[in-house]
Scaffold this motif. Structure first.
Motif, PDB file in Angstrom:
ATOM      1  N   SER A   1     -36.255  23.269 -18.679  1.00 29.09           N
ATOM      2  CA  SER A   1     -36.689  22.253 -17.713  1.00 29.09           C
ATOM      3  C   SER A   1     -36.151  22.601 -16.330  1.00 29.09           C
ATOM      4  CB  SER A   1     -36.174  20.876 -18.135  1.00 29.09           C
ATOM      5  OG  SER A   1     -36.348  19.931 -17.098  1.00 29.09           O
ATOM      6  N   SER A   2     -36.970  22.390 -15.304  1.00 32.36           N
ATOM      7  CA  SER A   2     -36.575  22.699 -13.919  1.00 32.36           C
ATOM      8  C   SER A   2     -36.081  21.481 -13.151  1.00 32.36           C
ATOM      9  CB  SER A   2     -37.767  23.311 -13.169  1.00 32.36           C
ATOM     10  OG  SER A   2     -38.196  24.502 -13.771  1.00 32.36           O
ATOM     11  N   SER A   3     -36.114  20.311 -13.766  1.00 29.19           N
ATOM     12  CA  SER A   3     -35.841  19.080 -13.018  1.00 29.19           C
ATOM     13  C   SER A   3     -34.440  19.052 -12.427  1.00 29.19           C
ATOM     14  CB  SER A   3     -36.065  17.864 -13.926  1.00 29.19           C
ATOM     15  OG  SER A   3     -35.319  18.001 -15.120  1.00 29.19           O
ATOM     16  N   ALA A   4     -33.424  19.386 -13.221  1.00 30.77           N
ATOM     17  CA  ALA A   4     -32.052  19.340 -12.715  1.00 30.77           C
ATOM     18  C   ALA A   4     -31.817  20.449 -11.698  1.00 30.77           C
ATOM     19  CB  ALA A   4     -31.062  19.452 -13.871  1.00 30.77           C
ATOM     20  N   ALA A   5     -32.461  21.608 -11.902  1.00 29.67           N
ATOM     21  CA  ALA A   5     -32.319  22.702 -10.941  1.00 29.67           C
ATOM     22  C   ALA A   5     -32.871  22.299  -9.580  1.00 29.67           C
ATOM     23  CB  ALA A   5     -33.040  23.950 -11.458  1.00 29.67           C
ATOM     24  N   LEU A   6     -34.026  21.632  -9.579  1.00 29.38           N
ATOM     25  CA  LEU A   6     -34.600  21.180  -8.316  1.00 29.38           C
ATOM     26  C   LEU A   6     -33.708  20.130  -7.659  1.00 29.38           C
ATOM     27  CD1 LEU A   6     -36.926  21.320  -6.328  1.00 29.38           C
ATOM     28  CD2 LEU A   6     -38.148  19.630  -7.696  1.00 29.38           C
ATOM     29  N   ALA A   7     -33.130  19.248  -8.472  1.00 28.13           N
ATOM     30  CA  ALA A   7     -32.217  18.243  -7.920  1.00 28.13           C
ATOM     31  C   ALA A   7     -31.000  18.904  -7.280  1.00 28.13           C
ATOM     32  CB  ALA A   7     -31.786  17.271  -9.016  1.00 28.13           C
ATOM     33  N   LEU A   8     -30.488  19.955  -7.902  1.00 27.10           N
ATOM     34  CA  LEU A   8     -29.333  20.665  -7.338  1.00 27.10           C
ATOM     35  C   LEU A   8     -29.715  21.376  -6.046  1.00 27.10           C
ATOM     36  CD1 LEU A   8     -26.439  21.643  -7.427  1.00 27.10           C
ATOM     37  CD2 LEU A   8     -27.181  23.511  -8.942  1.00 27.10           C
ATOM     38  N   ILE A   9     -30.898  21.962  -5.999  1.00 28.57           N
ATOM     39  CA  ILE A   9     -31.381  22.605  -4.772  1.00 28.57           C
ATOM     40  C   ILE A   9     -31.436  21.594  -3.630  1.00 28.57           C
ATOM     41  CG2 ILE A   9     -33.472  23.550  -3.705  1.00 28.57           C
ATOM     42  CD1 ILE A   9     -33.900  25.085  -6.367  1.00 28.57           C
ATOM     43  N   GLU A  10     -31.952  20.423  -3.899  1.00 29.78           N
ATOM     44  CA  GLU A  10     -32.007  19.381  -2.876  1.00 29.78           C
ATOM     45  C   GLU A  10     -30.599  18.960  -2.454  1.00 29.78           C
ATOM     46  OE1 GLU A  10     -34.366  16.331  -4.648  1.00 29.78           O
ATOM     47  OE2 GLU A  10     -36.270  17.355  -4.264  1.00 29.78           O
ATOM     48  N   ALA A  11     -29.696  18.886  -3.426  1.00 29.44           N
ATOM     49  CA  ALA A  11     -28.316  18.502  -3.103  1.00 29.44           C
ATOM     50  C   ALA A  11     -27.644  19.540  -2.204  1.00 29.44           C
ATOM     51  CB  ALA A  11     -27.518  18.326  -4.399  1.00 29.44           C
ATOM     52  N   LEU A  12     -27.866  20.816  -2.493  1.00 27.65           N
ATOM     53  CA  LEU A  12     -27.305  21.871  -1.650  1.00 27.65           C
ATOM     54  C   LEU A  12     -27.883  21.807  -0.244  1.00 27.65           C
ATOM     55  CD1 LEU A  12     -27.314  24.938  -4.082  1.00 27.65           C
ATOM     56  CD2 LEU A  12     -25.308  23.743  -3.188  1.00 27.65           C
ATOM     57  N   ALA A  13     -29.191  21.560  -0.148  1.00 27.53           N
ATOM     58  CA  ALA A  13     -29.833  21.476   1.165  1.00 27.53           C
ATOM     59  C   ALA A  13     -29.263  20.323   1.980  1.00 27.53           C
ATOM     60  CB  ALA A  13     -31.342  21.317   0.994  1.00 27.53           C
ATOM     61  N   VAL A  14     -29.081  19.181   1.332  1.00 23.24           N
ATOM     62  CA  VAL A  14     -28.537  18.022   2.034  1.00 23.24           C
ATOM     63  C   VAL A  14     -27.098  18.292   2.488  1.00 23.24           C
ATOM     64  CG1 VAL A  14     -27.776  15.628   1.726  1.00 23.24           C
ATOM     65  CG2 VAL A  14     -30.028  16.344   0.904  1.00 23.24           C
ATOM     66  N   ALA A  15     -26.296  18.890   1.592  1.00 19.60           N
ATOM     67  CA  ALA A  15     -24.908  19.196   1.954  1.00 19.60           C
ATOM     68  C   ALA A  15     -24.848  20.159   3.132  1.00 19.60           C
ATOM     69  CB  ALA A  15     -24.186  19.788   0.747  1.00 19.60           C
ATOM     70  N   LEU A  16     -25.757  21.132   3.160  1.00 20.26           N
ATOM     71  CA  LEU A  16     -25.792  22.073   4.275  1.00 20.26           C
ATOM     72  C   LEU A  16     -26.222  21.380   5.565  1.00 20.26           C
ATOM     73  CD1 LEU A  16     -25.506  25.081   5.087  1.00 20.26           C
ATOM     74  CD2 LEU A  16     -27.944  25.318   4.629  1.00 20.26           C
ATOM     75  N   MET A  17     -27.219  20.505   5.469  1.00 19.59           N
ATOM     76  CA  MET A  17     -27.725  19.801   6.648  1.00 19.59           C
ATOM     77  C   MET A  17     -26.644  18.975   7.337  1.00 19.59           C
ATOM     78  SD  MET A  17     -31.446  18.516   5.266  1.00 19.59           S
ATOM     79  CE  MET A  17     -31.688  17.413   6.676  1.00 19.59           C
ATOM     80  N   VAL A  18     -25.813  18.311   6.563  1.00 19.32           N
ATOM     81  CA  VAL A  18     -24.822  17.405   7.149  1.00 19.32           C
ATOM     82  C   VAL A  18     -23.461  18.073   7.326  1.00 19.32           C
ATOM     83  CG1 VAL A  18     -25.997  15.408   6.161  1.00 19.32           C
ATOM     84  CG2 VAL A  18     -24.101  16.448   4.913  1.00 19.32           C
ATOM     85  N   SER A  19     -23.385  19.390   7.060  1.00 16.86           N
ATOM     86  CA  SER A  19     -22.093  20.072   7.114  1.00 16.86           C
ATOM     87  C   SER A  19     -21.569  20.238   8.527  1.00 16.86           C
ATOM     88  CB  SER A  19     -22.190  21.444   6.437  1.00 16.86           C
ATOM     89  OG  SER A  19     -23.130  22.266   7.109  1.00 16.86           O
ATOM     90  N   ASN A  20     -22.452  20.217   9.522  1.00 17.56           N
ATOM     91  CA  ASN A  20     -21.975  20.284  10.903  1.00 17.56           C
ATOM     92  C   ASN A  20     -22.985  19.621  11.838  1.00 17.56           C
ATOM     93  OD1 ASN A  20     -23.912  22.360  11.991  1.00 17.56           O
ATOM     94  ND2 ASN A  20     -22.941  23.588  10.386  1.00 17.56           N
ATOM     95  N   ARG A  21     -22.509  19.296  13.034  1.00 14.08           N
ATOM     96  CA  ARG A  21     -23.335  18.559  13.996  1.00 14.08           C
ATOM     97  C   ARG A  21     -24.556  19.364  14.429  1.00 14.08           C
ATOM     98  NH1 ARG A  21     -22.042  14.247  17.017  1.00 14.08           N
ATOM     99  NH2 ARG A  21     -19.835  14.491  16.458  1.00 14.08           N
ATOM    100  N   ALA A  22     -24.408  20.684  14.509  1.00 14.46           N
ATOM    101  CA  ALA A  22     -25.523  21.521  14.946  1.00 14.46           C
ATOM    102  C   ALA A  22     -26.709  21.397  13.995  1.00 14.46           C
ATOM    103  CB  ALA A  22     -25.084  22.974  15.048  1.00 14.46           C
ATOM    104  N   ASN A  23     -26.434  21.329  12.704  1.00 10.80           N
ATOM    105  CA  ASN A  23     -27.520  21.200  11.742  1.00 10.80           C
ATOM    106  C   ASN A  23     -28.210  19.852  11.838  1.00 10.80           C
ATOM    107  OD1 ASN A  23     -27.284  23.749  10.731  1.00 10.80           O
ATOM    108  ND2 ASN A  23     -26.112  23.174   8.921  1.00 10.80           N
TER     109      ASN A  23
END
Length: 289
Positions: free
Chosen positions: A248-270
């Motif tokens: 199943s890909s569902s949890a993998a996709l959820a983790l991808i979204e989580a990584l993207a969100v963490a990267l987005m909010v990791s600094n003010r520039a993002n």
């Protein structure tokens, strides 16, 4: 995945990583992948499955602290019983409803269970370390073959607005194009490799190439026993069980979204980049003038 994180599973993982004997590594790998089968196998059957002698199995059991093979098999069964309680609860619930549950609903329930299990197994420190690697990389290479290719594409789409260079390794060209895209990878780069059952040999080989070139390798896969785990600097395990599909890909996709969100909010520039991106695309959205 849960078995590999147990005390017995960690012992087997150490044997898999450190044993000098190919026979020992083969037995450890088999135990990590086939716990349910092992509980029903005699020593001769296990030896045949691992292509080793029964004496090798006996020595293996003693070397990891058990009196004999029977004691090791009992420990596997005990550990498995503890690990399977949440899964058995879900299976029991589904079976009790019988025909009232459609295959589609059952699939959705497995998706929920996989995401929940993944949340419980991942550590915040592991996620933070991967986000730091991604944010500091000169270039990020994302690789997924077969059923993992669409996950790789999703990760690329999420990362591109916030990273200086993101390369989708496989794309539509297959292995030859993937190898060509990785030729320039180096010590300042990160390779994110995604592979779930059924694993692809090309993914493991190219990830090994990236490691040999001193790039950081982040593996998104289903288990510490996955072939990608051996070549990864950072291992993010995602539950991928499914009653019908290979995985199943569902949890993998959820983790991808989580990584993207963490990267987005990791600094003010993002955050500012996200705001600019919204402004750029707003004129193309339905209902905007």
């Amino acid at each position: 995945m849960a078995f590999a994180q147990s005390e017995l599973g960690q012992t087997l993982m150490r044997v898999l990583a450190e044993a000098s004997s190919p026979g020992k590594r083969t037995v450890a790998d088999y135990l990590l992948r086939n716990q349910m089968r092992v509980t029903a196998q005699g020593i001769e059957e296990l030896a045949q499955s691992c292509h080793v002698s029964t004496a090798t199995i006996s020595r293996f059991a003693r070397d990891i602290g058990f009196r004999n093979y029977a004691a090791m098999r009992a420990a596997v069964a005990d550990t498995l019983q503890e690990m399977l309680q949440p899964v058995e609860k879900l299976r029991s619930t589904i079976e009790q409803r019988g025909r009232a549950t459609s295959p589609a609903v059952e699939s959705l329930e497995y998706a929920v269970a996989n995401i929940s299990a993944t949340i419980g197994s991942l550590s915040q420190s592991d996620l933070d370390a991967v986000v730091r690697k991604l944010s500091r990389a000169r270039a990020i290479y994302v690789m997924g073959f077969g059923l993992s290719s669409h996950l790789a594409g999703a990760l690329v789409q999420h990362l591109q607005p916030f990273c200086s260079q993101v390369v989708e390794v496989v794309g539509i060209g297959g292995t030859e194009v993937a190898a060509g895209n990785l030729v320039g990878i180096g010590s300042k780069d990160v390779l994110v490799a995604l592979s779930f059952p059924r694993y692809t040999l090309d993914c493991v080989r190219l990830a090994s190439y990236a490691r040999d070139r001193h790039a950081a390798v982040v593996a998104l896969t289903d288990s510490p026993a996955s072939p990608l785990a051996e070549v990864a600097d950072h291992l993010l395990c995602v539950q991928s069980q499914h009653p019908v599909l290979p995985s199943s890909s569902s949890a993998a996709l959820a983790l991808i979204e989580a990584l993207a969100v963490a990267l987005m909010v990791s600094n003010r520039a993002n955050v500012e980049k996200a705001a600019r991106l919204t402004d750029v695309i707003s004129t193309y959205l339905y209902g905007k003038k």
